[in-house]
Design an enzyme around this catalytic site. Structure first.
Site, PDB file in Angstrom:
ATOM      1  N   LYS A  16       0.708  -1.027   0.034  1.00 20.65           N
ATOM      2  CA  LYS A  16      -0.047   0.017  -0.070  1.00 20.65           C
ATOM      3  C   LYS A  16       0.982   1.282  -0.020  1.00 20.65           C
ATOM      4  CE  LYS A  16      -4.363   0.952   0.300  1.00 20.65           C
ATOM      5  NZ  LYS A  16      -5.779   0.163  -0.308  1.00 20.65           N
ATOM      6  N   LYS A  66     -17.272   6.460  -3.520  1.00 18.57           N
ATOM      7  CA  LYS A  66     -17.191   5.709  -4.757  1.00 18.57           C
ATOM      8  C   LYS A  66     -17.796   4.416  -4.713  1.00 18.57           C
ATOM      9  CE  LYS A  66     -12.472   6.387  -4.927  1.00 18.57           C
ATOM     10  NZ  LYS A  66     -11.333   6.381  -5.394  1.00 18.57           N
TER      11      LYS A  66
END
Length: 360
Positions: free
Chosen positions: A83, A186
């Site tokens: 990440k 989203k």
């Protein structure tokens, strides 16, 4: 531009590598965390967020990259976990130059880490990052990518929610259930559509006034509440955290009235022990990194040449994975989060061991 710190001290963090990146001219301050490459190159999105401190940014990237390793393992992908976070307000400092500088740092890792979208980054941003690195997914269709990964993230969450509903109520549907969605961003937007199509009643909230206006205009049947605290305390059957992590904590779990928790947010458990608190209250927790894996399945498919139907079929299997984890949890007398961890760790160990067989 320069990497101002790097460490690969697995004793201190459990990670293979943590790299701090800075480019003063563009304002870029980023951290890339690689938790494991046992199954393949690390894959995970880039979060662009105004952290309160560098320590907060580091803590987030360490948690998120570890979660990606477990997520990718249970999704059946031949990819490890990584990440990245960019520390700053994207509305103030995001620029082409900053994104391209970040892309060069990703490229410098020579394929150990593939990046993609996350909170604060979008498909268009990945197109810019890709001008400096080969190791990026989640690009636009126009540039040969998979497009918006939120589509299959929401689809996968819905499949995991169906499996949890079947486990609790005997029927794998949300029809007639009241589902509380925290976050209409989203993923939340798409998830709401699946729930309404399935006949669920939806209650929702968001900190963004624009998201609330979208809900009023697009789905006026959604009941909106003031904040996440009100949603947690509402009379709901399912709670779906779809914003930032830590939604399940010492304050929210005792107040929660839902029988099932299944949502898109990463790292929903604020600290170890929350999973037991949920179990003690009779609340079924579908582990976040299991049910929200649809997005990573989508962007991973892009690496081999994207095919939406193939990726959707893989994301649909989240239903089966969730069912198996819930069955295993019951059989072993442990919370689902523990059962999921055991399955992921087993795959990383068993399949990762094969890399010791050297090939010419």
């Amino acid at each position: 531009m320069g990497v101002f710190a790097s460490t690969d001290d697995p004793e201190s963090t459990g990670h293979e590598q943590v790299v701090f990146c800075q480019d003063k001219q563009t304002g870029l301050k980023a951290i890339i965390g690689i938790y494991s490459t046992a199954l393949g190159p690390a894959l995970g999105g880039t979060r662009f967020y105004p952290y309160a401190s560098e320590e907060a940014a580091l803590a987030d990237v360490l948690d998120l990259s570890r979660g990606m390793a477990y997520k990718n393992a249970l999704a059946g992908l031949d990819l490890g976990g990584g990440k990245a976070v960019i520390w700053g307000n994207p509305e103030q400092i995001k620029s082409e130059a900053l994104l391209r500088a970040y892309g060069r740092f990703v490229e410098s890792l020579a394929g150990r880490y593939y990046t993609a979208c996350d909170v604060g980054t979008y498909v268009a941003d990945m197109d810019v990052v890709a001008r400096e690195t080969r190791y990026v997914t989640g690009r636009s269709v126009e540039h040969g990518g998979a497009g918006d990964s939120s589509i299959l993230t929401a689809w996968g969450v819905y499949q995991g929610m169906r499996a949890a509903a079947g486990h609790v109520w005997g029927v794998p549907t949300l029809h007639g259930k009241r589902v509380g969605v925290a976050g209409l961003g989203k993923v939340g937007k798409y998830l709401v559509g699946h729930l309404l199509d399935d006949g669920a009643e939806v209650v929702a909230t968001d900190v963004n006034p624009r998201a609330l206006e979208w809900a009023r205009t697009t789905h006026p049947q959604i009941a909106l509440v003031d904040d996440a605290s009100a949603l947690v305390a509402a009379d709901i059957d399912v709670y779906a955290p779809c914003a930032l992590g830590g939604a399940l904590n010492d304050d929210t779990v005792p107040a929660l009235r839902a029988k099932v928790v299944a949502g898109a947010a990463n790292n929903q458990l604020a600290h170890p022990g929350i999973e037991k608190l949920l179990a003690d209250r009779g609340i079924l927790y579908a582990p976040d990194y299991v049910v929200n894996a649809g997005g990573v399945i989508q962007v991973a498919d892009e690496i081999e040449g994207f095919n939406f139907e193939r990726a959707k079929l893989r994301a649909t299997r989240i239903y089966d994975t969730t069912r198996e984890i819930l069955r295993l949890a019951d059989a072993e007398g442990v919370p689902p989060a523990v059962a999921a961890d055991r399955l992921a760790e087993r795959r990383m160990a068993e399949v990762g061991r094969l890399r010791a067989i050297h090939l010419r």
